[in-house]
Design a protein around this motif. Structure first.
Motif, PDB file in Angstrom:
ATOM      1  N   PRO A 192      -3.240   5.166  -2.859  1.00 28.07           N
ATOM      2  CA  PRO A 192      -3.144   7.030  -4.473  1.00 28.07           C
ATOM      3  C   PRO A 192      -1.734   6.437  -4.217  1.00 28.07           C
ATOM      4  O   PRO A 192      -0.964   5.796  -3.680  1.00 28.07           O
ATOM      5  CB  PRO A 192      -2.817   7.465  -3.104  1.00 28.07           C
ATOM      6  N   TRP A 193      -1.244   7.103  -5.586  1.00 26.24           N
ATOM      7  CA  TRP A 193      -0.447   6.808  -5.797  1.00 26.24           C
ATOM      8  C   TRP A 193       1.599   7.594  -4.800  1.00 26.24           C
ATOM      9  O   TRP A 193       2.552   6.941  -5.111  1.00 26.24           O
ATOM     10  CB  TRP A 193       0.850   8.028  -7.182  1.00 26.24           C
ATOM     11  N   ASN A 194       0.689   8.228  -4.274  1.00 22.12           N
ATOM     12  CA  ASN A 194       2.095   9.047  -3.027  1.00 22.12           C
ATOM     13  C   ASN A 194       1.784   8.459  -1.555  1.00 22.12           C
ATOM     14  O   ASN A 194       2.584   9.245  -0.909  1.00 22.12           O
ATOM     15  CB  ASN A 194       1.492  10.584  -2.841  1.00 22.12           C
ATOM     16  N   ILE A 195       1.363   7.400  -1.474  1.00 23.84           N
ATOM     17  CA  ILE A 195       1.066   6.475  -0.173  1.00 23.84           C
ATOM     18  C   ILE A 195       2.874   5.848  -0.190  1.00 23.84           C
ATOM     19  O   ILE A 195       2.491   5.114  -1.145  1.00 23.84           O
ATOM     20  CB  ILE A 195      -0.028   6.515  -0.207  1.00 23.84           C
ATOM     21  N   PRO A 196       3.466   5.612   0.889  1.00 20.14           N
ATOM     22  CA  PRO A 196       4.796   5.065   1.317  1.00 20.14           C
ATOM     23  C   PRO A 196       4.101   3.595   1.295  1.00 20.14           C
ATOM     24  O   PRO A 196       5.189   2.497   1.124  1.00 20.14           O
ATOM     25  CB  PRO A 196       5.416   6.099   2.136  1.00 20.14           C
ATOM     26  N   GLN A 197       3.006   3.297   1.613  1.00 19.53           N
ATOM     27  CA  GLN A 197       3.020   1.677   2.239  1.00 19.53           C
ATOM     28  C   GLN A 197       2.881   0.686   1.044  1.00 19.53           C
ATOM     29  O   GLN A 197       1.715   0.843  -0.033  1.00 19.53           O
ATOM     30  CB  GLN A 197       0.904   1.910   2.911  1.00 19.53           C
ATOM     31  N   HIS A 198       3.312  -0.091   1.655  1.00 20.89           N
ATOM     32  CA  HIS A 198       2.965  -1.067   0.852  1.00 20.89           C
ATOM     33  C   HIS A 198       1.809  -2.806   0.848  1.00 20.89           C
ATOM     34  O   HIS A 198       1.336  -2.175   2.006  1.00 20.89           O
ATOM     35  CB  HIS A 198       4.022  -2.080   0.837  1.00 20.89           C
ATOM     36  N   VAL A 199       1.362  -3.089   0.084  1.00 20.80           N
ATOM     37  CA  VAL A 199      -0.442  -3.253  -0.080  1.00 20.80           C
ATOM     38  C   VAL A 199       0.316  -5.084  -0.507  1.00 20.80           C
ATOM     39  O   VAL A 199      -0.067  -5.926   0.913  1.00 20.80           O
ATOM     40  CB  VAL A 199      -1.177  -3.019  -1.277  1.00 20.80           C
ATOM     41  N   HIS A 200       0.428  -5.272  -1.044  1.00 27.34           N
ATOM     42  CA  HIS A 200       1.087  -7.264  -1.211  1.00 27.34           C
ATOM     43  C   HIS A 200       2.606  -6.873  -0.476  1.00 27.34           C
ATOM     44  O   HIS A 200       3.115  -6.797  -0.757  1.00 27.34           O
ATOM     45  CB  HIS A 200       1.010  -7.068  -2.314  1.00 27.34           C
ATOM     46  N   ALA A 201       2.300  -8.438   0.361  1.00 24.10           N
ATOM     47  CA  ALA A 201       3.550  -8.533   0.501  1.00 24.10           C
ATOM     48  C   ALA A 201       4.442 -10.534   0.193  1.00 24.10           C
ATOM     49  O   ALA A 201       3.302 -11.304   0.146  1.00 24.10           O
ATOM     50  CB  ALA A 201       3.721  -9.041   2.075  1.00 24.10           C
ATOM     51  N   ASN A 202       5.634 -10.504  -0.274  1.00 24.52           N
ATOM     52  CA  ASN A 202       6.283 -12.186  -0.692  1.00 24.52           C
ATOM     53  C   ASN A 202       5.561 -12.375  -2.057  1.00 24.52           C
ATOM     54  O   ASN A 202       4.730 -13.500  -1.747  1.00 24.52           O
ATOM     55  CB  ASN A 202       5.740 -12.948   0.146  1.00 24.52           C
ATOM     56  N   VAL A 203       5.834 -12.295  -2.719  1.00 25.49           N
ATOM     57  CA  VAL A 203       4.922 -12.076  -3.872  1.00 25.49           C
ATOM     58  C   VAL A 203       6.317 -12.745  -4.983  1.00 25.49           C
ATOM     59  O   VAL A 203       6.731 -12.713  -5.079  1.00 25.49           O
ATOM     60  CB  VAL A 203       4.925 -10.857  -4.976  1.00 25.49           C
ATOM     61  N   ARG A 204       5.468 -14.109  -5.824  1.00 23.21           N
ATOM     62  CA  ARG A 204       6.459 -14.773  -6.916  1.00 23.21           C
ATOM     63  C   ARG A 204       5.876 -15.006  -7.776  1.00 23.21           C
ATOM     64  O   ARG A 204       4.861 -15.583  -8.597  1.00 23.21           O
ATOM     65  CB  ARG A 204       7.029 -16.150  -5.653  1.00 23.21           C
ATOM     66  N   VAL A 205       6.220 -14.855  -9.191  1.00 26.03           N
ATOM     67  CA  VAL A 205       5.489 -14.661 -10.687  1.00 26.03           C
ATOM     68  C   VAL A 205       6.320 -15.756 -11.226  1.00 26.03           C
ATOM     69  O   VAL A 205       8.414 -15.386 -11.745  1.00 26.03           O
ATOM     70  CB  VAL A 205       5.046 -13.898 -11.332  1.00 26.03           C
ATOM     71  N   THR A 206       6.903 -16.702 -11.481  1.00 24.78           N
ATOM     72  CA  THR A 206       7.591 -17.613 -11.809  1.00 24.78           C
ATOM     73  C   THR A 206       7.237 -18.749 -13.439  1.00 24.78           C
ATOM     74  O   THR A 206       5.664 -18.365 -13.279  1.00 24.78           O
ATOM     75  CB  THR A 206       8.360 -18.576 -11.573  1.00 24.78           C
ATOM     76  N   HIS A 207       8.027 -18.508 -14.455  1.00 25.24           N
ATOM     77  CA  HIS A 207       7.556 -18.746 -15.522  1.00 25.24           C
ATOM     78  C   HIS A 207       6.584 -18.905 -16.534  1.00 25.24           C
ATOM     79  O   HIS A 207       5.227 -19.838 -16.930  1.00 25.24           O
ATOM     80  CB  HIS A 207       7.780 -20.742 -15.158  1.00 25.24           C
ATOM     81  N   CYS A 208       6.133 -17.474 -15.596  1.00 26.98           N
ATOM     82  CA  CYS A 208       4.631 -17.209 -16.593  1.00 26.98           C
ATOM     83  C   CYS A 208       5.288 -16.663 -18.638  1.00 26.98           C
ATOM     84  O   CYS A 208       6.223 -15.907 -18.412  1.00 26.98           O
ATOM     85  CB  CYS A 208       4.030 -16.349 -15.866  1.00 26.98           C
TER      86      CYS A 208
END
Length: 545
Positions: free
Chosen positions: A208-224
Motif C-alpha cells: 500500500p502507498w502509505n506503508i514505509p517498508q521498502h520492497v527491493h534493495a540494491n537496484v542498478r539500471v544502466t545504459h537503458c
C-alpha cells in the motif's frame, strides 16, 4: 504524481507446476547448457546444438539448476510464453541464464500474453534476447515480469536483465515487482523498451502507498532506453506512460539512460507520467541521463522527478529538455509513506521544459503531503521560453529547502523565479536571475520585485551572514537551445555543448564554494566531471567552463 500501480491481478496467470510433476517428466532435467532451435525436436536431449529442443513450452517443463543456460538460436523466432518458477532458480554466483547462441539475438514472440515470467525465483539472468508482443491493442501482458509473491517476506537474491529489447506489450516492457518483499541485487543494463502501452520499465513494490517498508534493495539500471511508450488511455487508477521508474527501492541507481516521447496517451486525470523518476525510495541516484520530449494528457509529463516518500535521493548531471511538464521536479503527494527528507538536485540542465502547462516550470518544487526537509538545489541551469510563466516555481507550504548557485533564465515574459507561500525556511543564496533583458521580476507570494535589491531589502533573500548575494544579469551562455521541439532528437550528454558560460560571464566564477563553506556533502565535480576548485570560487549553473 501518484505512486506506482501495484495492481498485477490482471496479468497473465503463471501456471504453478509442482516438484513432483517436474520429477516425473521424462528427460526434463538438463545440466549445463540447453539449446533451442527452430528446427529442433522437443523429444531430443537438448544438450547440444544438434540435439536441440524446438519450443518454449519444452523449456517450461525443464527442471533447471544453478549454473544452467538455456540458449535460443539467434536470428530465429520462438512463439510462446516462457515461465520460470522456483524450480528454475539459481544463485548469485551461479544464476540460471536465459539467452541466445549464434550471431545476434533470438526473438521470443509472446502473442497476446507475457513474454517471460519469473515467479518466486532468484538467481536468474535474462540476456541477449528480443521479446516481442502482438502490439499494444492486442497484447494484455508484460514483456518481462519478475514477481516475488512469497508470503514470508523473503527477499530473493539476484536478478539480471541485459541487452534485451522489449516491445509490443499492453502493460510494461519490464516489470519487477513483489510484496511483502521483492528482489535484492537487481541489474538491468543495455535494455530497450519501446511501444509498450502502460510504460517502459518499473521496478516497484505492491505494498500500500502509505506503508514505509521498502520492497527491493540494491537496484542498478544502466545504459537503458525507454521511448514511445504512450500510456493507457483506459487506465484511470494511476499514471501510465513513464519511461523508467524505481518505487519502494532501498538503494538504487539509474545511470546513463535515456527516455523520450513517452506518456502521450496517459489516461489518469490525477497523476501523470515522467521520463525517469523515483518515489517511496531511499538512497536512489539518477545521473548522467537524458529525458526529453515526454508527454502527458494532463498532469506531469516531465523529465526527472524525486517524488513522494523519498529520502536521501539525488538528481545529478542530467539533461532534461522539451518535455510537456517540469524538467526537474521534487514533489510529494498527500498519502506519502514517509516524510521526504535530504533530497538533492544538483548540476542538471533543464531547457525548454514545461511546454504544456503555464503553472509548471523547468524546476518545480511542491509539497502536498506531510512536508519536505533538507532539500538542496544547487548549480543547476534552468532555461524556459514564453510557453510557461516561470523558470523555477516553488510552493513553500511545508518545504524546507536551500537554492544556491543556480541559473534561472526566463524568456518572452517568463519570470526567473516564482515562489508561492514564501517563508524563512526557503533560502535563496547566490543564484543568477535573468529575463532576457527585461526587468528581473521575482514573484514572491503576492508581491513582484523588479530588482534584486528590492527583493533582498523586503524579504532577506539573497543574503548570507549579512552579505548581499546573487546576480541579476545576462549569464552569457554559448547558447540557450533551439526553442523548436524535436521529440526524437537524442542529443547525448557527451556531445552537449550548449549552456556553457562564455569568457567574461559571471557564471564562470560567481558561485559559492559550497564544500568549503558548508561541508564535504556537496558534489566535487561539475556536469562534465571537471573537478571543482577546492578553495576558490565555484561556477553558477552546471558548468565550470
Amino acid at each position: 504524481m501518484r505512486p506506482i500501480s501495484r495492481d498485477l491481478r490482471c496479468r497473465l496467470e503463471i501456471t504453478h507446476l509442482s516438484a513432483l510433476f517436474f520429477g516425473l517428466v521424462i528427460g526434463s532435467s538438463c545440466r549445463a547448457d540447453c539449446f533451442v532451435r527452430a528446427d529442433g525436436n522437443d523429444s531430443a536431449a537438448g544438450t547440444s546444438r544438434k540435439t536441440a529442443w524446438r519450443s518454449i513450452e519444452r523449456v517450461n517443463r525443464a527442471a533447471l539448476h544453478p549454473g544452467d543456460r538455456v540458449l535460443f538460436q539467434a536470428g530465429q523466432t520462438f512463439t510462446g510464453n516462457l515461465q520460470l518458477t522456483a524450480m528454475h532458480g539459481g544463485t548469485v554466483k551461479n544464476p540460471v541464464i536465459i539467452g541466445s547462441f549464434g550471431h545476434g539475438r533470438a526473438t521470443l514472440f509472446a502473442g497476446t500474453g507475457t513474454g517471460v515470467s519469473v515467479e518466486n525465483a532468484g538467481g536468474i539472468a535474462i540476456q541477449n534476447l528480443i521479446v516481442l508482443g502482438a502490439g499494444v491493442t492486442n497484447n494484455t501482458g508484460y514483456g518481462i515480469l519478475c514477481d516475488n509473491r512469497l508470503t514470508n517476506a523473503t527477499m530473493l537474491d539476484y536478478l539480471s536483465i541485459e541487452n534485451v529489447a522489449v516491445s509490443g506489450f499492453g502493460r510494461h516492457g519490464i516489470m519487477v515487482s513483489g510484496a511483502p518483499a521483492g528482489f535484492r541485487q537487481v541489474r538491468v543494463s543495455r535494455c530497450v523498451m519501446h511501444d509498450n502501452l502502460r510504460g517502459g520499465m518499473e521496478i516497484a513494490g505492491r505494498l500500500p502507498w502509505n506503508i514505509p517498508q521498502h520492497v527491493h534493495a540494491n537496484v542498478r539500471v544502466t545504459h537503458c532506453r525507454a521511448y514511445d511508450n504512450p500510456g493507457d488511455p483506459n487506465y484511470h487508477r494511476s499514471h501510465s506512460g513513464s519511461g523508467i521508474v524505481l518505487y519502494q527501492v532501498d538503494g538504487g541507481l539509474i545511470d546513463r539512460c535515456q527516455a523520450w516521447n513517452n506518456g502521450a496517451a496517459n489516461g489518469s486525470g490525477t497523476g501523470g507520467p515522467v521520463g525517469l523518476w523515483t518515489c517511496a525510495s531511499r538512497h536512489v541516484t539518477i545521473q548522467h541521463c537524458e529525458s526529453f520530449g515526454n508527454r502527458t494528457t494532463g498532469a506531469d509529463g516531465g523529465g526527472f522527478d524525486i517524488d513522494g516518500g523519498c529520502q536521501d535521493c539525488v538528481l545529478q548531471y542530467n539533461y532534461s529538455h522539451d518535455n510537456d511538464g517540469p524538467g526537474l521536479m521534487v514533489y510529494t503527494y498527500p498519502y506519502e509513506s514517509r516524510l521526504d527528507s535530504g533530497n538533492v538536485v544538483r548540476f542538471n540542465i533543464s531547457a525548454n521544459d514545461s511546454r504544456k502547462s503555464r503553472r509548471y516550470a523547468g524546476l518545480w518544487v511542491r509539497n502536498d503531503g506531510n512536508g519536505m526537509t533538507g532539500v538542496e538545489v544547487y548549480n543547476n541551469t534552468v532555461v524556459v521560453g514564453p510557453w510557461t510563466d516561470q523558470a523555477a516555481a516553488v510552493c513553500g507550504d511545508g518545504v524546507e529547502a536551500r537554492f544556491r548557485n543556480n541559473i534561472f533564465l526566463g524568456a518572452g515574459g517568463a519570470v526567473p523565479l516564482r515562489v508561492e507561500n514564501p517563508h524563512n525556511k526557503l533560502r535563496f543564496e547566490n543564484n543568477l536571475y535573468w529575463r532576457g533583458g527585461s526587468p528581473v521580476h521575482v514573484v514572491w507570494g503576492q508581491e513582484t520585485f523588479a530588482t534584486l535589491e528590492d527583493w533582498r531589502r523586503a524579504t532577506g533573500a539573497e543574503v548570507l551572514e549579512g552579505h548581499p548575494l546573487g546576480f541579476a544579469e545576462d549569464p552569457g551562455l554559448v547558447s540557450i537551445h533551439d526553442a523548436v521541439v524535436h521529440p526524437k532528437q537524442l542529443v547525448g550528454i557527451a556531445d552537449l555543448r550548449d549552456f556553457r558560460p562564455l569568457p567574461g560571464s559571471p557564471a564562470k566564477q560567481g558561485g559559492l564554494n559550497l564544500r568549503n563553506r558548508f561541508g564535504d556533502g556537496f558534489a566535487a565535480d561539475d556536469f562534465f566531471g571537471r573537478r571543482l576548485s577546492s578553495d576558490g570560487p565555484w561556477p553558477l549553473g552546471a558548468f565550470t567552463e
